[in-house]
Design a protein around this motif. Structure first.
Motif, short mmCIF file in Angstrom:
data_model
loop_
_atom_site.label_atom_id
_atom_site.label_comp_id
_atom_site.label_asym_id
_atom_site.label_seq_id
_atom_site.Cartn_x
_atom_site.Cartn_y
_atom_site.Cartn_z
N ASP A 152 57.17 49.62 31.84
CA ASP A 152 56.07 50.44 32.38
C ASP A 152 56.54 51.35 33.51
OD1 ASP A 152 54.22 49.36 30.64
OD2 ASP A 152 53.72 47.71 32.00
N THR B 75 48.96 44.36 38.96
CA THR B 75 48.71 43.08 38.31
C THR B 75 47.95 42.16 39.25
OG1 THR B 75 50.74 43.29 37.01
CG2 THR B 75 49.76 41.10 37.16
N ARG B 76 46.84 41.64 38.75
CA ARG B 76 46.05 40.65 39.49
C ARG B 76 45.82 39.47 38.56
NH1 ARG B 76 41.32 44.11 42.67
NH2 ARG B 76 42.75 45.26 44.06
N THR C 145 51.33 50.67 37.96
CA THR C 145 50.77 49.43 37.40
C THR C 145 50.33 48.52 38.53
OG1 THR C 145 52.94 48.36 37.32
CG2 THR C 145 52.23 49.56 35.35
N VAL D 176 45.77 39.84 34.63
CA VAL D 176 45.31 41.18 34.24
C VAL D 176 46.23 42.23 34.86
CG1 VAL D 176 43.42 42.84 34.28
CG2 VAL D 176 42.93 40.38 34.05
N THR D 177 46.74 43.11 34.00
CA THR D 177 47.58 44.21 34.45
C THR D 177 46.87 45.53 34.18
OG1 THR D 177 49.63 42.99 34.01
CG2 THR D 177 49.80 45.39 34.18
N THR D 178 46.71 46.30 35.22
CA THR D 178 46.05 47.60 35.10
C THR D 178 47.09 48.70 35.21
OG1 THR D 178 44.03 46.70 36.10
CG2 THR D 178 44.25 49.10 36.00
N ARG D 179 47.02 49.63 34.27
CA ARG D 179 47.98 50.74 34.27
C ARG D 179 47.25 52.06 34.44
NH1 ARG D 179 49.39 47.15 30.32
NH2 ARG D 179 51.52 46.30 30.41
N GLN D 180 47.78 52.88 35.30
CA GLN D 180 47.24 54.23 35.45
C GLN D 180 48.17 55.21 34.72
OE1 GLN D 180 46.76 55.04 39.64
NE2 GLN D 180 44.76 54.02 39.71
N THR D 181 47.58 56.08 33.96
CA THR D 181 48.36 57.03 33.17
C THR D 181 47.99 58.47 33.53
OG1 THR D 181 46.75 57.06 31.36
CG2 THR D 181 48.52 55.42 31.24
#
Length: 201
Positions: free
Chosen positions: A150, A103-104, A101, A107-112
């Motif tokens: 997460d 976070t900026r 994960t 906005v939190t971006t998750r890679q799956t």
């Protein structure tokens, strides 16, 4: 001349009779009765135990402890198998798990990543003077239940490979494994009714 004609006709009739008998014999030889074979119903169950099993118990005592614990199996597989023929069953699915994960601001971006979890059972049954000889290959891959948020989940992998002699109708202990999370696997082989291998005949 008439005598020779009668003799020739008799010879043709005799050859025809012999040929007919030969065809009948061949037909009877190839028309074998359908062979019969015993089918087996394999039932394998995996239990997740809440309490550890005492050290030093024999197989019967371990099985009694599992059954008396009252827990229900987390996995039960049943399949029909023929002697000296491999049988297998596979149940699985692909799931997306969070690998990282970022976070900026808000906005939190998750890679799956897609991973495959499930259960595979491969068996082969052979004859044995005391019952049946069973080769068992049992493989599981599951996501640990206590994964939070997460965080990257833990994948619990288990592989059991064993060969056992089973008496039809009697439960056998395959394995118990684990410390924090104890699982036990048992198997029972039931002899089905004898069936024709070629029911069309």
């Amino acid at each position: 001349m008439k005598f020779y004609s009668i003799l020739l006709a008799s010879l043709f009739i005799l050859v025809g009779i012999l040929h007919g008998d030969e065809v009948t014999a061949i037909a009877e030889a190839t028309n074998e009765p359908p062979s019969e074979s015993t089918q087996y119903c394999v039932e394998l169950s995996e239990f997740e135990l809440q309490e550890p099993i005492a050290i030093g118990l024999n197989e019967t005592e371990v099985i009694q402890t599992i059954l008396q614990s009252g827990v229900k199996p987390i996995e039960t597989i049943r399949l029909i198998a023929m002697p000296n023929a491999p049988s297998n069953v596979r149940k699985g699915k692909q799931v997306a798990v969070v690998t990282s994960t970022m976070t900026r601001g808000d906005v939190t971006t998750r890679q799956t990543k897609d991973i495959e979890i499930g259960t595979t059972l491969r068996i082969q049954i052979g004859e044995h003077p005391q019952g049946v000889l069973v080769n068992i290959d049992y493989i599981t891959a599951r996501i640990e239940d206590d994964t939070k948020g997460d965080s990257k989940p833990d994948i619990l992998n288990s592989t059991i490979q064993t060969t056992q002699v089973c008496v039809p109708g009697k439960m056998r202990l395959v394995s118990t494994i684990g410390s924090k999370q104890l699982t036990a696997v048992v198997v029972t082989i039931h002899e089905c009714n004898r069936t024709e291998t070629n029911p069309s005949k």
